[in-house]
Every structure is written in C-alpha cells, then in structure tokens.
Design an enzyme around this catalytic site. Structure first.
Site, PDB file in Angstrom:
ATOM      1  N   ASN A 116       0.851  -1.190   0.000  1.00  0.00           N
ATOM      2  CA  ASN A 116       0.000   0.000   0.000  1.00  0.00           C
ATOM      3  C   ASN A 116       0.887   1.241   0.000  1.00  0.00           C
ATOM      4  OD1 ASN A 116       0.575   0.755   2.862  1.00  0.00           O
ATOM      5  ND2 ASN A 116      -0.282  -1.294   3.151  1.00  0.00           N
ATOM      6  N   ARG A 117       0.299   2.408   0.108  1.00  0.00           N
ATOM      7  CA  ARG A 117       1.051   3.651  -0.099  1.00  0.00           C
ATOM      8  C   ARG A 117       1.677   4.218   1.179  1.00  0.00           C
ATOM      9  NH1 ARG A 117      -1.257   7.927  -1.671  1.00  0.00           N
ATOM     10  NH2 ARG A 117      -3.431   7.423  -1.269  1.00  0.00           N
TER      11      ARG A 117
END
Ligand code: PMT
Length: 399
Positions: free
Chosen positions: A209-210
C-alpha cells in the site's frame, strides 16, 4: 527540547572536523547555546571563525587565553554544560580522556564536568581497531560516556572501512535522547510499527500500500525525545533509521506479528501506525509468474490481525485509515481490537494520511471521548498521541 540547553562541542584534529560545523549549526538553530572548544590540532583543519559565526559565541582554543571569558575559571564551561559532545574525537583525545589527562581545555572541561559526555570517534580503521583504542573506549563506556559510531565508509586514506564519523543525525539523535532522559516517557519501553507490509506474490512481485512510514517514524522520534526506549518495527521504507531507536525490519504482516510479539513482552505501550495488509496471496509462487493472455487470478487470504490478537499488560493504540465514516468506522475498530484509544486518520485529503508530512486525525478513546485535531505536521500528531499515552501510564509512586 534543545532550547536553553548549554552544549559544549569539543572538536579535535580529524579531517571530519568540518562536519562539526553542521552539528554546531543544527544545535544552534534548535535553540541550544553552543560553546565550542577546539584543540590546537583541530584548528589545522577548520577555522574557529566558522564556529564563532555559526554559534554566535566565543570559541575556546587555548587553556591560558587571557582574552577568553572562560580562562579565568577554566572549569566554568564544565559547570554550565548540560552535555559535552566531542565530534570528531581522535584516538589521541580518547586515550587522554581514558587516562585522565588535563593538559588542554577540552580534557579539563571533560574532567571537571558532571554533565553526560558523548564521544563520536573518527580515525583510520587500524587505529580504531587497535586494542589500545578499544580498551580506551571500553574504559570510557564503563564510566558512562556515550560512544556514537564510528560508521563505515570512505576514509581520508582513500580506503573504505570502519572509522568514519557517525552520521550527523545519529549524533544529534543521541544528544536529544540524553538531554531528555527525564522526559515524561523516561524509563518506558514503547513499541511502534510503521510502513506498509509487503505480501509476496512471486520472487519479484508483492501486494502493498502507499504507506511511507512517515507517521510511524515521527512517533518513534517523539517517543525517543521524551525519554523512552523505543523499538520501531518497520516495513520497508526509504526513511533513514532514526538515531537512538532500536529498529527491527520486517516485510510481511506475519513477520510484523512475530516481531510485535517478541518485543512487547516488557513493553509499556504499543502504537500501530503501520498499514498492515489485510490480505495476502494464499500461496507464493517459487518462480516468477509468466505473462498469460488469459490474465491472472490470485487467491487471497486474511493476514493475522496483529492488534486484535497481541496480548499483554501494555497500552494499545491503533491508527485507522478511513476514506468514509471516519468516527463510526474507527470506533468499531477500537472496540473490536480492544484498544485504549484509536487515531482515526482521514485519508481523503491530499495533505493528510499516506505519504505526506502532515496529518489530520481524530483521537477516540474507550470512554467515547472524541478529539478532532486540525491539520498539523506528523511530528505534532505524534506529540499529541504521546500526551495521551503519558496520561494513561501508571504514575510513579511518590515517597
Ligand atoms: O506511513 P505514512 O505514509 O506516514 O501514512 C500514515 C498512515 C496513513 C499509514 C497511518 O497514519 C495510518 O493510518 N495507519 C494505519 C493504517 C491501517 O492499516 O489502518 P486499518 O484501519 O486498516 O487498521 C487499523 C489498525 O489495525 C492499525 O493500527 C493497523 O496497524 C492494525 N492492523 C491492521 C491490519 C492487520 N492485519 N493487523 C493490524 O494490526
């Protein structure tokens, strides 16, 4: 935290003496009063004028300099110090301090001070490895001197090896850590998770994920600066290791679970800012998966809910990254995971949540109190989190 602190910066004759200018500058900018003492060898490498300009204070270079305000009572600097830092420290100064010499202003100051002393060695690898230097460093350590570094890297000899002055951030981090030994988290062990876990699909691909790790690292630095012993369990990030923090690197949710269980046995608080993957591929291919025109379907399974399953007598804090129904969803997680409080993170705005330096959060506790904070730097969010943690920690018994 550094404002109004008096820091004696000792500089000795090493090629790394120029790096002391950055240390002096950063400490001064952070509000500290920096008094520089240079040995006569240090002056061969960098001019005292540089330090006078950077700190705004006279630089002491001579033991018997009648023009110096400190020469009359040569221990006056020693008495005023909150901390003494020698960076770079040569093998020579280390040997003199270990033997108790008092033949220059720096040695006298160290002998006379009751303040903590940090030594950042810088020298050739063979000089550093020499058992005489090692014995001298051990003697100093046994007397509670704090040794930072050295690091490995490019040396003045043109070779690579151990002996390079430690990273300036490591030196500054140690200073902050020592000066805040009496902070409100002193003596506490705080475990923090950061970054986005990576769940492998095959040897070259993963699901993640970011999360940049910025929120978790800001928490780690804040806890350290308030005096805590910090274990930072981090998924891969590009952020440098914070000084004075134990860093445990993991990749997957399962590895993070293992690390959390290992280090929380003696913890006072666990703060999970990591974006742990909720799902992982059911199996990981041993070989790189080949491209097929028919496309690819990956079967996923749930990862362990680390916060939900970890047990222990410590304060449990979660973060909730939410794109809708912020408070409602966060309250549900607070209950499900048995948390003391949760930091609900609005990830819909571009200046808040993943990847950025600022955050907008709402803190919700198990009594149902809701505190919506404005947009602020992640470091300030971290301070607000630890204000809450400090309130929940058992108070020391008064005598
Ligand atoms: O890293 P940055 O770029 O600075 O971004 C910061 C952040 C947005 C990642 C951070 O502020 C944040 O919100 N972290 C939590 C992200 C998240 O995973 O939220 P969640 O709502 O899915 O999980 C709730 C809590 O359970 C979290 O504390 C999480 O760490 C934990 N969890 C989640 C899944 C899982 N399998 N195990 C867990 O323990």
């Amino acid at each position: 935290m550094l404002s109004n602190k008096t820091i004696i910066l000792g500089i000795t004759g090493s090629i790394a003496a120029y790096k002391a200018a950055e240390i002096a500058s950063q400490l001064t900018q952070a509000g500290a009063k920096v008094n520089v003492i240079m040995t006569k060898e240090a002056i061969e490498f960098i001019s005292p004028v540089t330090f006078r300009a950077l700190t705004g204070n006279p630089v002491v270079t001579e033991m018997f300099d009648l023009a110096s305000e400190f020469s009359i009572e040569h221990v006056s600097l020693a008495k005023s110090a909150d901390i003494v830092v020698i960076a770079p420290a040569t093998a020579n100064i280390i040997a003199k301090l270990a033997a108790g010499f008092a033949d220059d202003m720096l040695c006298c100051t160290v002998l006379a001070t009751r303040a903590p002393v940090v030594i950042a060695p810088a020298m050739e690898t063979n000089m550093y490895d020499n058992p005489i230097t090692q014995d001298n460093l051990s003697k100093l350590e046994a007397r509670n001197f704090v040794i930072v570094g050295p690091a490995t890297g490019w040396l003045a000899s043109g070779k690579e090896g151990l002996g390079r002055l430690a990273d300036i951030n490591d030196i500054l981090g140690s200073i902050r850590h020592i000066l805040d030994r009496d902070g409100d988290l002193a003596g506490k062990h705080i475990v923090i998770t950061a970054g986005g876990t990576q769940e492998p699909i095959d040897p070259v691909r993963y699901i993640s994920n970011r999360s940049s790790g910025k929120m978790g690292y800001a928490l780690a630095e804040a806890a350290r600066d308030r005096g805590a012993r910090v274990s930072l369990i981090t998924a891969p990030t590009s952020i440098p290791k914070p000084a004075g923090v134990d860093v445990i690197k993991v990749n997957t949710a399962q590895e993070m679970r293992q690390a959390v269980e290992n280090v929380t046995s003696q913890a006072d608080a666990l703060i999970m800012a990591a974006a742990v993957a909720d799902y992982r591929p059911k199996s990981t291919a041993n070989e790189k998966i080949k491209r097929r025109d028919a496309g690819l379907t990956i079967e996923m399974e749930c990862t362990p809910d680390i916060l939900g399953i970890v047990k222990g007598n410590f304060i449990k804090v979660g973060f909730a990254a939410e794109s809708s129904k912020l408070v409602e969803n966060a309250k549900e997680k607070l209950k499900q995971k048995g948390l003391d409080f949760i930091v609900a993170n609005d990830i819909t705005a571009s200046d808040s949540g993943f990847g950025v330096d600022t955050n907008r959060v709402t803190i919700i506790d198990r009594e149902g109190r809701i505190d919506s904070l404005p947009l602020m730097p992640k470091r300030d969010v971290a301070e607000r989190v630890f204000d809450r943690v400090a309130e929940l920690l058992p108070k020391p018994k008064s005598r």
